[in-house]
Design a protein around this motif. Sequence first.
Motif, PDB file in Angstrom:
ATOM      1  N   PHE A 150       0.816  -1.216   0.000  1.00  0.00           N
ATOM      2  CA  PHE A 150       0.000   0.000   0.000  1.00  0.00           C
ATOM      3  C   PHE A 150       0.851   1.268   0.000  1.00  0.00           C
ATOM      4  O   PHE A 150       0.314   2.370   0.147  1.00  0.00           O
ATOM      5  CB  PHE A 150      -0.949   0.007   1.198  1.00  0.00           C
ATOM      6  N   ALA A 151       2.173   1.118  -0.206  1.00  0.00           N
ATOM      7  CA  ALA A 151       3.078   2.259  -0.320  1.00  0.00           C
ATOM      8  C   ALA A 151       2.942   3.206   0.860  1.00  0.00           C
ATOM      9  O   ALA A 151       2.694   4.398   0.700  1.00  0.00           O
ATOM     10  CB  ALA A 151       2.844   3.003  -1.637  1.00  0.00           C
ATOM     11  N   ALA A 152       3.080   2.670   2.065  1.00  0.00           N
ATOM     12  CA  ALA A 152       3.009   3.502   3.267  1.00  0.00           C
ATOM     13  C   ALA A 152       4.037   4.618   3.176  1.00  0.00           C
ATOM     14  O   ALA A 152       5.189   4.377   2.802  1.00  0.00           O
ATOM     15  CB  ALA A 152       3.278   2.654   4.512  1.00  0.00           C
ATOM     16  N   PRO A 153       3.650   5.855   3.482  1.00  0.00           N
ATOM     17  CA  PRO A 153       4.588   6.973   3.384  1.00  0.00           C
ATOM     18  C   PRO A 153       5.723   6.836   4.381  1.00  0.00           C
ATOM     19  O   PRO A 153       5.597   6.158   5.404  1.00  0.00           O
ATOM     20  CB  PRO A 153       3.714   8.195   3.696  1.00  0.00           C
ATOM     21  N   GLU A 154       6.840   7.467   4.050  1.00  0.00           N
ATOM     22  CA  GLU A 154       7.977   7.437   4.963  1.00  0.00           C
ATOM     23  C   GLU A 154       7.569   8.042   6.301  1.00  0.00           C
ATOM     24  O   GLU A 154       6.919   9.085   6.341  1.00  0.00           O
ATOM     25  CB  GLU A 154       9.151   8.225   4.375  1.00  0.00           C
ATOM     26  N   PRO A 155       7.941   7.411   7.415  1.00  0.00           N
ATOM     27  CA  PRO A 155       7.473   7.878   8.728  1.00  0.00           C
ATOM     28  C   PRO A 155       8.342   8.944   9.374  1.00  0.00           C
ATOM     29  O   PRO A 155       8.131   9.296  10.517  1.00  0.00           O
ATOM     30  CB  PRO A 155       7.487   6.600   9.557  1.00  0.00           C
ATOM     31  N   GLU A 156       9.340   9.500   8.654  1.00  0.00           N
ATOM     32  CA  GLU A 156      10.263  10.448   9.283  1.00  0.00           C
ATOM     33  C   GLU A 156       9.545  11.641   9.898  1.00  0.00           C
ATOM     34  O   GLU A 156       9.866  12.062  11.005  1.00  0.00           O
ATOM     35  CB  GLU A 156      11.297  10.950   8.271  1.00  0.00           C
ATOM     36  N   ALA A 157       8.555  12.188   9.175  1.00  0.00           N
ATOM     37  CA  ALA A 157       7.857  13.369   9.685  1.00  0.00           C
ATOM     38  C   ALA A 157       7.154  13.061  10.997  1.00  0.00           C
ATOM     39  O   ALA A 157       7.190  13.853  11.943  1.00  0.00           O
ATOM     40  CB  ALA A 157       6.846  13.867   8.647  1.00  0.00           C
ATOM     41  N   LEU A 158       6.538  11.878  11.070  1.00  0.00           N
ATOM     42  CA  LEU A 158       5.863  11.482  12.300  1.00  0.00           C
ATOM     43  C   LEU A 158       6.875  11.318  13.422  1.00  0.00           C
ATOM     44  O   LEU A 158       6.661  11.760  14.540  1.00  0.00           O
ATOM     45  CB  LEU A 158       5.112  10.168  12.088  1.00  0.00           C
ATOM     46  N   GLN A 159       8.008  10.695  13.115  1.00  0.00           N
ATOM     47  CA  GLN A 159       9.024  10.474  14.133  1.00  0.00           C
ATOM     48  C   GLN A 159       9.565  11.800  14.662  1.00  0.00           C
ATOM     49  O   GLN A 159       9.850  11.947  15.842  1.00  0.00           O
ATOM     50  CB  GLN A 159      10.169   9.625  13.560  1.00  0.00           C
ATOM     51  N   ARG A 160       9.704  12.785  13.765  1.00  0.00           N
ATOM     52  CA  ARG A 160      10.187  14.092  14.201  1.00  0.00           C
ATOM     53  C   ARG A 160       9.199  14.746  15.157  1.00  0.00           C
ATOM     54  O   ARG A 160       9.574  15.327  16.163  1.00  0.00           O
ATOM     55  CB  ARG A 160      10.420  14.993  12.987  1.00  0.00           C
ATOM     56  N   ARG A 161       7.900  14.630  14.856  1.00  0.00           N
ATOM     57  CA  ARG A 161       6.892  15.219  15.731  1.00  0.00           C
ATOM     58  C   ARG A 161       6.927  14.558  17.107  1.00  0.00           C
ATOM     59  O   ARG A 161       6.811  15.207  18.133  1.00  0.00           O
ATOM     60  CB  ARG A 161       5.496  15.070  15.107  1.00  0.00           C
ATOM     61  N   LYS A 162       7.119  13.221  17.119  1.00  0.00           N
ATOM     62  CA  LYS A 162       7.179  12.511  18.390  1.00  0.00           C
ATOM     63  C   LYS A 162       8.409  12.942  19.185  1.00  0.00           C
ATOM     64  O   LYS A 162       8.363  13.083  20.393  1.00  0.00           O
ATOM     65  CB  LYS A 162       7.193  11.004  18.141  1.00  0.00           C
ATOM     66  N   SER A 163       9.549  13.157  18.479  1.00  0.00           N
ATOM     67  CA  SER A 163      10.774  13.557  19.148  1.00  0.00           C
ATOM     68  C   SER A 163      10.616  14.933  19.778  1.00  0.00           C
ATOM     69  O   SER A 163      11.054  15.181  20.893  1.00  0.00           O
ATOM     70  CB  SER A 163      11.936  13.568  18.156  1.00  0.00           C
ATOM     71  N   VAL A 164       9.973  15.843  19.037  1.00  0.00           N
ATOM     72  CA  VAL A 164       9.750  17.176  19.565  1.00  0.00           C
ATOM     73  C   VAL A 164       8.901  17.120  20.805  1.00  0.00           C
ATOM     74  O   VAL A 164       9.152  17.756  21.819  1.00  0.00           O
ATOM     75  CB  VAL A 164       9.091  18.076  18.494  1.00  0.00           C
ATOM     76  N   GLY A 165       7.820  16.296  20.750  1.00  0.00           N
ATOM     77  CA  GLY A 165       6.932  16.169  21.887  1.00  0.00           C
ATOM     78  C   GLY A 165       7.645  15.587  23.092  1.00  0.00           C
ATOM     79  O   GLY A 165       7.425  16.010  24.234  1.00  0.00           O
ATOM     80  N   THR A 166       8.536  14.632  22.853  1.00  0.00           N
ATOM     81  CA  THR A 166       9.269  14.004  23.954  1.00  0.00           C
ATOM     82  C   THR A 166      10.239  14.978  24.602  1.00  0.00           C
ATOM     83  O   THR A 166      10.418  15.008  25.811  1.00  0.00           O
ATOM     84  CB  THR A 166      10.044  12.768  23.441  1.00  0.00           C
ATOM     85  N   SER A 167      10.870  15.826  23.763  1.00  0.00           N
ATOM     86  CA  SER A 167      11.885  16.744  24.280  1.00  0.00           C
ATOM     87  C   SER A 167      11.282  17.804  25.181  1.00  0.00           C
ATOM     88  O   SER A 167      11.980  18.396  25.985  1.00  0.00           O
ATOM     89  CB  SER A 167      12.619  17.427  23.118  1.00  0.00           C
ATOM     90  N   ARG A 168       9.980  18.031  25.060  1.00  0.00           N
ATOM     91  CA  ARG A 168       9.344  19.071  25.858  1.00  0.00           C
ATOM     92  C   ARG A 168       8.871  18.554  27.215  1.00  0.00           C
ATOM     93  O   ARG A 168       8.466  19.317  28.065  1.00  0.00           O
ATOM     94  CB  ARG A 168       8.151  19.657  25.086  1.00  0.00           C
ATOM     95  N   VAL A 169       8.870  17.246  27.381  1.00  0.00           N
ATOM     96  CA  VAL A 169       8.387  16.665  28.644  1.00  0.00           C
ATOM     97  C   VAL A 169       9.429  16.844  29.741  1.00  0.00           C
ATOM     98  O   VAL A 169      10.605  16.619  29.492  1.00  0.00           O
ATOM     99  CB  VAL A 169       8.052  15.173  28.461  1.00  0.00           C
TER     100      VAL A 169
END
Length: 209
Positions: A190-209
């Motif tokens: 199903f040609a899942a899109p590259e998850p880098e953008a999602l991973q970046r958002r998660k990293s940003v969220g983690t860094s703020r905790v």
Amino acid sequence: GSPYRLLGRKMAIWMSRPASQARGAAVAAAPWTPEGDDGCTAGPLAPRAVMGYLAAYGYQAADATTWKERGAASSHEQHQVPQLSLQVREHEEMESHTWYVVECILQIGSGSLQWRAPRRLAQLRDGLHQPVKQELGDDYEKHFREAHFASKGGLPGTTARLNGWLAALALCVNSGGATPNLTALLLRFFAAPEPEALQRRKSVGTSRV
């Protein structure tokens, strides 16, 4: 590149263009098969590549055939298993072919990936249904007892049958019934899109905790 990704790009262009330009894109994509004449095929990943590929999408595989036990994961790794949703929202008739537009949603923790994957019935049968049956073997009947794949020819009720089968497939994956190898094949089909953008958002969220 993967023919699945090539098809996704062509069909994304087709679906956003005026009708006069859409026909050309459909003609270009119509002959596509999981194993094209050019020898290019998505195919299964090498066993060593499966773990890394799935880890990017939040899956924890021990190897190509088994999942990590949740109790064996470290506290840092413990997380909810990604949840996949597959549904045919619409179908389009183009150049004598019917394209079933599969809406794919992969919920990964607090984030998600959403994309649309246009596929013809023959592509769904040869590139997904047959590999699923082969990979599951005797377990196929357990997961798809009430969900029969659509018959050839695009008969009335095809969309409903596809939706029933795809829902059973998603449930099989979400419950751990599909091997890591099969899960990777499905995401690539199903040609899942590259998850880098999602991973970046998660990293940003983690860094703020």
